[in-house]
Design an enzyme around this catalytic site. Structure first.
Site, mmCIF file in Angstrom:
data_model
loop_
_atom_site.group_PDB
_atom_site.id
_atom_site.type_symbol
_atom_site.label_atom_id
_atom_site.label_comp_id
_atom_site.label_asym_id
_atom_site.label_seq_id
_atom_site.Cartn_x
_atom_site.Cartn_y
_atom_site.Cartn_z
ATOM 1 N N ARG A 52 41.919 37.549 57.400
ATOM 2 C CA ARG A 52 41.658 38.281 56.045
ATOM 3 C C ARG A 52 40.658 39.228 56.403
ATOM 4 N NH1 ARG A 52 44.088 36.842 50.882
ATOM 5 N NH2 ARG A 52 45.762 35.172 51.786
ATOM 6 N N LYS A 96 40.570 31.951 43.356
ATOM 7 C CA LYS A 96 42.156 31.263 42.645
ATOM 8 C C LYS A 96 41.353 29.962 41.908
ATOM 9 C CE LYS A 96 44.636 33.793 45.270
ATOM 10 N NZ LYS A 96 45.458 34.759 44.577
ATOM 11 N N HIS A 137 47.672 36.544 37.787
ATOM 12 C CA HIS A 137 47.514 36.870 39.082
ATOM 13 C C HIS A 137 48.351 38.479 39.212
ATOM 14 C CE1 HIS A 137 49.267 35.548 43.468
ATOM 15 N NE2 HIS A 137 48.184 36.229 43.557
ATOM 16 N N SER A 151 52.585 36.133 46.321
ATOM 17 C CA SER A 151 51.807 36.342 47.231
ATOM 18 C C SER A 151 52.685 37.138 48.503
ATOM 19 C CB SER A 151 51.415 35.184 47.812
ATOM 20 O OG SER A 151 50.520 34.540 46.900
ATOM 21 N N TYR A 154 37.989 27.487 54.478
ATOM 22 C CA TYR A 154 39.014 28.888 54.443
ATOM 23 C C TYR A 154 38.644 29.180 53.076
ATOM 24 C CZ TYR A 154 42.694 31.670 53.409
ATOM 25 O OH TYR A 154 43.176 32.786 52.907
ATOM 26 N N ARG A 199 45.409 28.304 52.122
ATOM 27 C CA ARG A 199 45.345 27.668 51.047
ATOM 28 C C ARG A 199 45.933 26.325 51.061
ATOM 29 N NH1 ARG A 199 47.664 29.378 47.180
ATOM 30 N NH2 ARG A 199 48.539 31.187 47.891
ATOM 31 N N ASP A 246 44.282 41.638 42.818
ATOM 32 C CA ASP A 246 44.878 40.299 42.772
ATOM 33 C C ASP A 246 44.746 39.427 41.284
ATOM 34 O OD1 ASP A 246 45.897 38.172 44.245
ATOM 35 O OD2 ASP A 246 43.758 37.178 44.258
ATOM 36 N N CYS A 270 54.040 40.000 48.446
ATOM 37 C CA CYS A 270 55.074 41.110 48.269
ATOM 38 C C CYS A 270 54.312 42.214 48.059
ATOM 39 C CB CYS A 270 55.609 40.810 47.103
ATOM 40 S SG CYS A 270 56.855 39.417 47.394
HETATM 41 C C1 OXD Z 1 47.077 34.763 47.538
HETATM 42 C C2 OXD Z 1 45.945 35.505 47.707
HETATM 43 O O1 OXD Z 1 47.575 33.868 48.383
HETATM 44 O O2 OXD Z 1 45.671 36.447 46.995
HETATM 45 O O3 OXD Z 1 48.008 34.872 46.411
HETATM 46 O O4 OXD Z 1 45.075 35.185 48.831
HETATM 47 MN MN MN Z 2 46.748 36.462 45.132
#
Ligand code: OXD
Ligand code: MN
Length: 590
Positions: A374, A210, A230, A252, A201, A73, A281, A254
């Site tokens: 991913r 997102k 989130h 993100s 991406y 991102r 998520d 964690c």
């Molecule tokens: C993030 C994701 O970056 O879920 O939070 O990809």
């Molecule tokens: Mn996320």
């Protein structure tokens, strides 16, 4: 030009306007049928966009490599284009909408020449659920179509539910030239529109995730009285078969996906505990007629980080990727036409290509998979997917959990005193840089509710929305904060984490039921040492005591940092949060 699937004049106008702008050779409406998706898969293989993997080892799985300048991102190129800058807030980059449309029109102009435009009707949430929202994404990438098929519900049934309504999010995406200097991810919350250009991406181009389900949906939720967060959602089943649900927000990286799919420790398994994943998520949360808060996962799949995912860290996520999955930027094992990534196992392939497509061996010292590589896997593949996953009315939440990565300050777990105090706890969330992980003093990156990169409007107004959601809501979830990352004097993590985190969730559920006492401290309610179950762990009650200490000096330092952070929001910061800060200081001083 392929036949449209709807008579909806707004959808047709959106497609026609975008065709006039981007000039594709063809337009294909995605009906969601298996036949059409199979055809597109074949075409994508022929284009070299995806490679089919070993059908015996990984049935219906594919590998894709992005451009090397397009792997994550891009927060610095992500904009909220509201009419007034103040509505985007200090937490967002802002562009005036007309200026943004003008700029992006010049980039989108003719960008699909020689290509096909795919029209993807999609639903965030189960089709027709009162929680759900509809979008239409136009894209020149088959990879996007195939990923959207996994991550959302797509096709004709979505248009049937939309009928002739104008209430849908308009997503326009073109890879254009993948030029990172002309890459823009622009959100127009007042028009329910998202324009994304020059990226391929996932996080930038799977517009349901997102862009829609957090940035645009957070604005919709604010207007309509619900919340887009989130957060993971999980259910904890006790030996009596009762399931309690919690939602949890962590920045993100964690371990959200790991917590969402955790495997109970043996002592809990033996007693009959089970954990069910509803989402990893994003949570959309609404207040029900009974005043409880209900959550759905608007997604239909997992877009998870591959490196570090293995049979020990997250066997459920790994199992979810064993079929019907698209892998992006991982190692391609040429010996058996499968995939590998750092942290999968100790056997890197001898004959392989790295994420860039170059010959690679582990002995090169270079990483083979991109750290942000991913998997896109269907939720239904996950062995612990909740049977409520498709429930159109969501699951009732007993608790909301915030967390971050703090070496010393935050205890293993504490409960907020009440809703507003809980909103304060969420608003001060943050993670420390690695220096702090070895016990040194270092900066805290504040990430309120883990929403800093995803809140589509002024975060001061977002805090106000949180406060309003909890007002006159005696049945609102209880709010907690956890920290799995406390370290000892040598910088080692004290708490074992992973599945053992259920021991902390167990205390949280007991607090919600009112079946366990707590110790009142200046920051909130903490467990009594003996109430954290350490049966079968290599930890003593003394260690637990260490995990639960609250250092007043550190917290006074913390309040100074919070004050500085809050100042960014000026008079948009709700008074309630300043009051909570003042009360915290008073209690610490007492
Ligand atoms: C993030 C994701 O970056 O879920 O939070 O990809
Ligand atoms: Mn996320």
């Amino acid at each position: 030009m392929a036949q449209g699937l709807t008579k909806n004049a707004s959808v047709i106008k959106f497609v026609n306007d975008s065709v006039a702008l981007t000039a594709p050779d063809n337009v294909v409406w995605i009906d969601g049928s298996k036949a059409q998706l199979d055809e597109l898969t074949k075409e994508s293989i022929a284009l070299g966009e995806i490679i089919k993997l070993n059908e015996e080892l990984l049935p219906n799985c594919y590998i894709h490599r992005t451009a090397i300048n397009d792997v994550a991102r891009v927060e610095h190129r992500t904009f909220i284009c509201s009419k007034r800058e103040i509505d985007a807030g200090p937490n967002n980059n802002w562009m005036e909408p007309q200026a943004a449309y003008d700029k992006l029109r010049s980039i989108f102009k003719d960008s699909m020449k020689g290509r096909t435009m795919y029209v993807i009707p999609f639903s965030m949430g189960t089709i027709g659920s009162p929680f759900s929202k509809i979008g239409v994404e136009l894209t020149d990438s088959i990879y996007v179509v195939l990923n959207m098929d996994i991550m959302t519900r797509i096709g004709k049934p979505v248009l049937d539910v939309l009928g002739d309504s104008d209430d849908f999010v308009r997503g326009l995406h073109s890879k254009a030239q993948l030029n990172d200097e002309e890459r823009y991810i622009c959100h127009f919350p007042e028009d329910n529109a998202i324009w994304s250009v020059n990226s391929g991406y996932g996080g930038n181009v799977l517009l349901g995730k997102k862009c829609f389900a957090l940035r645009i949906a957070s604005c919709q939720g604010k207007k309509e009285g619900w919340m887009a967060e989130h957060m993971l959602i999980l259910g904890i089943e006790n030996p009596k078969g009762e399931v309690k649900y919690v939602a949890a927000a962590f920045p993100s990286a964690c371990g959200k996906t790991n917590l969402a799919m955790l495997i109970p420790p043996e002592v809990y398994q033996k007693k009959g505990y089970k954990v069910w994943c509803v989402g990893d998520d994003i949570a959309w949360i609404r207040k029900g007629a009974d005043g409880r808060f209900y959550a759905v996962n608007p997604e239909n799949g997992f877009f998870g980080v591959a490196p570090g995912t293995n049979a020990k860290s997250n066997p459920n996520a790994l199992a979810a990727t064993r079929r019907d999955t698209i892998f992006t930027n991982v190692v391609h094992n040429l010996d058996n036409n499968s995939v590998w990534w750092e942290g999968l196992d100790k056997n890197p392939p001898a004959n392989a290509l790295d994420w860039k497509g170059n010959p690679w061996t582990a002995s090169s010292g270079e990483k083979g998979a991109h750290p942000n590589s991913r998997f896109t896997a269907p939720a239904k593949n996950c062995p612990c997917i909740s049977k409520e996953f498709e429930n159109p009315d969501g699951v009732p939440l007993d608790a909301i959990i915030f967390g971050g990565r703090r070496a010393r300050t935050a205890p293993l777990v504490y409960q907020a005193r009440d809703w507003n105090n809980g909103v304060f706890v969420g608003s001060i969330m943050g993670s420390e840089t690695t220096a702090a992980a070895i016990g040194l003093k270092a900066g805290v990156r504040r990430d309120p509710m883990a929403m800093l990169p995803f809140c589509g409007y002024n975060m001061g107004d977002y805090f106000r929305h949180w406060i309003e959601m909890g007002a006159n809501s005696p049945n609102a979830p209880k709010i907690f904060n956890v920290n799995w990352f406390r370290t000892d004097d040598s910088g080692n993590f004290i708490w074992p984490g992973y599945g053992e985190n259920l021991r902390v969730l167990d205390w949280i559920i007991k607090r919600c039921e009112g079946s366990v006492d707590a110790v009142e401290t200046s920051i909130g309610f903490l467990p009594k040492e003996a109430d954290i179950n350490i049966e079968g762990l290599d930890l003593s009650v003394e260690d637990v005591k260490g995990l639960l200490t609250v250092d007043k000096e550190m917290w006074l330092d913390e309040t100074a940092g919070i004050e500085e952070f809050f100042a960014k929001f000026g008079d948009k910061l709700p008074k309630e949060l300043n009051d909570e800060l003042a009360k915290l200081k008073e209690r610490l001083d007492a």
